[in-house]
Motif scaffolding. Structure first.
Motif, PDB file in Angstrom:
ATOM      1  N   PHE A   7      38.091  95.513 -20.369  1.00 12.58           N
ATOM      2  CA  PHE A   7      37.491  94.202 -20.117  1.00 12.58           C
ATOM      3  C   PHE A   7      37.340  93.419 -21.419  1.00 12.58           C
ATOM      4  N   LEU A   8      36.835  94.030 -22.468  1.00  8.11           N
ATOM      5  CA  LEU A   8      36.674  93.362 -23.761  1.00  8.11           C
ATOM      6  C   LEU A   8      38.029  92.950 -24.345  1.00  8.11           C
ATOM      7  N   PHE A   9      39.035  93.804 -24.173  1.00  9.58           N
ATOM      8  CA  PHE A   9      40.376  93.466 -24.657  1.00  9.58           C
ATOM      9  C   PHE A   9      40.923  92.240 -23.932  1.00  9.58           C
ATOM     10  N   LEU A  10      40.746  92.187 -22.610  1.00 10.89           N
ATOM     11  CA  LEU A  10      41.234  91.040 -21.836  1.00 10.89           C
ATOM     12  C   LEU A  10      40.494  89.751 -22.205  1.00 10.89           C
ATOM     13  N   ILE A  11      39.201  89.836 -22.393  1.00 10.51           N
ATOM     14  CA  ILE A  11      38.412  88.667 -22.804  1.00 10.51           C
ATOM     15  C   ILE A  11      38.877  88.198 -24.181  1.00 10.51           C
ATOM     16  N   GLY A  12      39.068  89.120 -25.095  1.00 15.00           N
ATOM     17  CA  GLY A  12      39.548  88.773 -26.435  1.00 15.00           C
ATOM     18  C   GLY A  12      40.930  88.132 -26.397  1.00 15.00           C
ATOM     19  N   LEU A  13      41.799  88.657 -25.541  1.00 14.53           N
ATOM     20  CA  LEU A  13      43.143  88.110 -25.401  1.00 14.53           C
ATOM     21  C   LEU A  13      43.094  86.689 -24.844  1.00 14.53           C
ATOM     22  N   ILE A  14      42.270  86.461 -23.852  1.00 16.12           N
ATOM     23  CA  ILE A  14      42.132  85.128 -23.253  1.00 16.12           C
ATOM     24  C   ILE A  14      41.576  84.134 -24.274  1.00 16.12           C
ATOM     25  N   VAL A  15      40.565  84.523 -25.013  1.00 12.14           N
ATOM     26  CA  VAL A  15      39.977  83.644 -26.032  1.00 12.14           C
ATOM     27  C   VAL A  15      41.008  83.328 -27.119  1.00 12.14           C
ATOM     28  N   THR A  16      41.793  84.314 -27.518  1.00 11.95           N
ATOM     29  CA  THR A  16      42.824  84.104 -28.538  1.00 11.95           C
ATOM     30  C   THR A  16      43.892  83.138 -28.051  1.00 11.95           C
TER      31      THR A  16
END
Length: 125
Positions: A7-16
């Motif tokens: 979940f944190l990886f996906l959120i980070g990817l979306i923000v990036t």
């Protein structure tokens, strides 16, 4: 624990991806450069007056058009420009251009131009 990191990886990817898209949003200067490259049009600083070449056989004519009206809509991710240019010499000659800028590029939304009907502007796609 694995779901949390996913979940944190996906959120980070979306923000990036959102950050990159926002930083690459085209500007009016980019629009001016695109207009010159796409249609070989010469224009002033803000492209309120444009000049293009018209070819009829062996005769080449320069046509000046002034910005009649239009819209400029900067968004968070995109830039939407809708302009209508009217000939300074013949009000029946109109060049309408509607583009959307996204991620450093411009895409035509509307390609119906009354100048093209007269053979004054070649559509280079």
């Amino acid at each position: 624990m694995s779901k949390r990191w996913t979940f944190l990886f996906l959120i980070g990817l979306i923000v990036t991806l959102c950050s990159i898209t926002i930083l690459n949003k085209p500007t009016e200067k980019d629009f001016t450069l695109w207009l010159q490259e796409e249609y070989t049009i010469d224009c002033n600083k803000d492209c309120s007056i444009i000049e293009l070449e018209s070819g009829n056989g062996n005769i080449t004519e320069r046509i000046k058009l002034a910005n009649g009206n239009g819209a400029f809509s900067p968004g968070l991710f995109t830039l939407h420009i809708n302009r209508h240019y009217i000939s300074l010499y013949d009000p029946n000659r109109i060049f309408s251009l509607e583009v959307i800028g996204f991620n450093g590029r411009f895409y035509k939304m509307n390609s119906e131009n009354r100048i093209e009907k007269y053979g004054l502007l070649e559509n280079r796609e």
